[in-house]
Design an enzyme around this catalytic site. Structure first.
Site, PDB file in Angstrom:
ATOM      1  N   LYS A  54       6.479  11.053  -5.675  1.00 55.04           N
ATOM      2  CA  LYS A  54       5.245  11.139  -6.470  1.00 55.04           C
ATOM      3  C   LYS A  54       4.893  12.602  -6.710  1.00 55.04           C
ATOM      4  O   LYS A  54       4.997  13.430  -5.797  1.00 55.04           O
ATOM      5  CB  LYS A  54       4.103  10.434  -5.727  1.00 55.04           C
ATOM      6  CG  LYS A  54       2.811  10.329  -6.529  1.00 55.04           C
ATOM      7  CD  LYS A  54       1.725   9.602  -5.737  1.00 55.04           C
ATOM      8  CE  LYS A  54       0.453   9.394  -6.539  1.00 55.04           C
ATOM      9  NZ  LYS A  54      -0.596   8.709  -5.756  1.00 55.04           N
ATOM     10  N   SER A 129      -2.542   4.651  -8.132  1.00 56.60           N
ATOM     11  CA  SER A 129      -2.096   5.784  -8.904  1.00 56.60           C
ATOM     12  C   SER A 129      -0.600   6.089  -8.803  1.00 56.60           C
ATOM     13  O   SER A 129      -0.057   6.765  -9.673  1.00 56.60           O
ATOM     14  CB  SER A 129      -2.877   7.026  -8.470  1.00 56.60           C
ATOM     15  OG  SER A 129      -2.547   7.392  -7.153  1.00 56.60           O
ATOM     16  N   SER A 153      -3.554   3.205  -3.635  1.00 56.84           N
ATOM     17  CA  SER A 153      -2.616   3.766  -4.620  1.00 56.84           C
ATOM     18  C   SER A 153      -1.137   3.599  -4.296  1.00 56.84           C
ATOM     19  O   SER A 153      -0.297   3.926  -5.125  1.00 56.84           O
ATOM     20  CB  SER A 153      -2.902   5.255  -4.832  1.00 56.84           C
ATOM     21  OG  SER A 153      -4.002   5.424  -5.702  1.00 56.84           O
TER      22      SER A 153
END
Lengths: 451, 98
Positions: A54, A129, A153
């Protein structure tokens, strides 16, 4: 590794999971892994296995932007601790995955670059997210991925993309080198196609780190119970979690079927209550924005990041932060600044921190009656792109079943448990603090019983 | 709790966020709707409840006070929007005397 680069080349036009693919780095790491495997030295379960990262976790020398324009071009001068540990283990880095800007969102549509699409239906969001990491694993682009979970997330996109995702106990994994959103809630964790792989990754990145004072000096035992099954375990079913606003009947029915699978595997289902569930979202949306407004004050255009020159320093700040931050980040900075400002601190921030105590106590009480808590991860399946962008509160409701785990610091796993309307549904397993092994054990037992 | 355009202007300035004309009203409406939900926190009696800043009790840990190498000047400046002679360059914060 070459096979994964080929899958990336084929899938990316459809999915858009990555912001940057680090082909050269991946090839040199793969060559190094081959040397290790040939010599038999320095070989770990992760040696040579390609992963996606990420875009909020710093990789030295690789552009890392937190999905934000304000960090466009930023190349961290050091590795996050989790990245250093994976390098040490001989991992292969495929690239940086898309996410909501500064990890703020539940659909990955708040990325400053482009949206990511759900591999199961490209007209729908992957969740967020960490949507890019979830989509990269679901599409076969990466074997596993790292994400971060502040209010759901990791678990929510794992549910929406039909993969396993885990948020460890707060303090299990070092946050050094993680671009901070809400420091009392953020945790790094893995995505994988199965529980065992997720547990192996967690084992590799966990443990105390002198560079993060909130990383706990505790034994890392996340694999210890993995195959122990659920025979004799009591699993708490929180009645409030099945009655939340917006719970889709198809999701509820799918999760109830999963609970029966666990019962048939030997678990005892007990009803528990989390009476302050209706207040979780409100407390979270004061605490997380308050922490973000403080953390994001560092983006001042002086030491790194975007600079938009103004007539004086104040104008430079205003213009830089006007252009660099997207609407959701701006909303949260303003909400947090408001909640912390003179005259509102007691009414909002202090009150939210007290409600956080009540929510943590709810879990403590519930865990007196059960070993783990099981529920849906998300009240809904993946929704169409654009469906919730105009209504921030509707978007926030995606996290209603996950954010309690962050407020209370608990470990939580989402494991795929079937489909509703043809789209993946996730079963969430929450365990008491430091019982990461129990959360993984229940998820693994479900996986075994399901198959 | 409703929010006025003036509140938004004030908060945006505190946070050093520039606003375009008309954005005050847009954000006032959106943030007002979020705060209307958050106002349910007032339903709870929290008088006797201690606040939680961080949910996992962790003891403060001491480390050895030993010097270690930090970032080199070159690497620290590598991401700077503007640098000169080993320093970060910023605009003047005070006007020169006339």
């Amino acid at each position: 590794m070459e096979r994964h680069l080929a899958v990336i080349e084929r899938e990316e036009p459809r999915i858009g999971a990555f912001l940057r693919v680090t082909e050269d780095l991946a090839r040199s790491q793969a060559a190094e892994a081959d040397r290790r495997l040939a010599s038999g030295e320095g070989v770990t379960p992760l040696t040579g296995i390609p992963l996606a990262i990420k875009d909020v976790i710093c990789v030295a020398g690789v552009e890392t932007t937190a999905g934000s324009r304000i960090l466009s071009g930023f190349r961290p001068p050091y590795d996050a601790t989790v990245i250093a540990r994976l390098r040490e283990a001989g991992a292969v880095f495929l690239g940086m995955t898309n996410c909501d800007e500064f990890a703020m969102g539940s659909s990955t549509e708040n990325s400053g670059y482009h949206p990511t699409r759900n591999p199961h239906d490209p007209s729908r969001v992957p969740g967020g997210s960490s949507g890019g990491s979830a989509a990269a694993v679901a599409s076969g682009e990466a074997v596993y991925a790292l994400g971060t979970d502040t209010g759901g997330s990791i678990r929510q996109p794992a549910a929406l993309c039909g993969v396993v995702g885990m948020k460890p106990t707060y303090g299990r994994v070092s946050r050094y080198g993680l671009i901070a959103f809400a420091s009392s809630l953020d945790q790094i964790g893995p995505f994988a196609t199965g529980v065992r792989d997720a547990a192996l990754v967690l084992q590799a990145v966990s443990g105390p780190d002198p560079r993060d004072a909130t990383s706990a000096d505790r034994p890392v035992d996340v694999l210890s119970e993995l195959e122990a099954g659920v025979e004799g375990l009591r699993l708490g079913v929180p009645r409030e979690y099945f009655q939340v606003e917006g719970m889709e009947p198809g999701v509820k029915a799918t999760v109830e079927r999963a609970l029966l699978v666990l019962e048939r595997a030997g678990a005892e289902l007990v009803e528990v209550s989390l009476p302050h569930t209706d207040y979780g979202l409100a407390a979270y949306y004061i605490i997380a924005p308050a922490e973000c407004s403080s953390n994001l004050a560092r983006f001042d255009s002086v030491r790194y990041g975007l600079r938009v020159e103004g007539e004086n320093l104040l104008e430079t700040y205003l213009r830089t932060r006007r252009q660099g931050f997207g609407p959701e980040v701006r909303r949260r900075i303003m909400l947090g600044t408001y909640a912390l400002s003179a005259g509102y601190y007691d009414a909002y921030y202090l009150r939210a921190q007290k409600v956080r105590t009540l929510i943590a106590r709810d879990f403590e009480q519930a865990f007196l009656h059960c070993d783990a808590i099981v529920s849906a991860t998300s009240p809904v399946v993946a929704f169409p792109l654009g469906a919730k962008l105009a209504d921030p509160l509707a978007m926030y409701l995606n996290d209603v079943l996950t954010l309690g785990g962050n407020l209370a610091g608990l470990p939580g796993v989402s494991v795929p448990c079937g489909t509703s309307e043809g789209l993946p549904v996730g079963l969430q397993v929450l365990a008491p603090q430091w019982r990461d092994a129990t959360a993984l054990r229940v998820a693994r037992a479900y996986e075994v019983a399901r198959d | 709790m409703s929010l006025t355009a003036e509140d938004v202007r004030h908060v945006a300035m505190l946070a050093r966020l520039g606003l375009e004309p008309g954005e005050e009203e847009f954000y006032a409406a959106q943030l007002g709707a979020i705060l209307a939900h958050i106002d349910r926190l007032r339903e709870l009696d929290t008088e006797a409840i201690p606040p939680t800043a961080q949910a996992v009790p962790l003891p403060a840990r001491m480390r050895e006070d030993e010097p270690r190498p930090g970032l080199s000047q070159e690497r620290a400046l590598a991401n700077a929007p503007a640098a000169r002679e080993g320093y970060f360059v910023v605009g003047a914060i005070q006007e020169a005397e006339p």
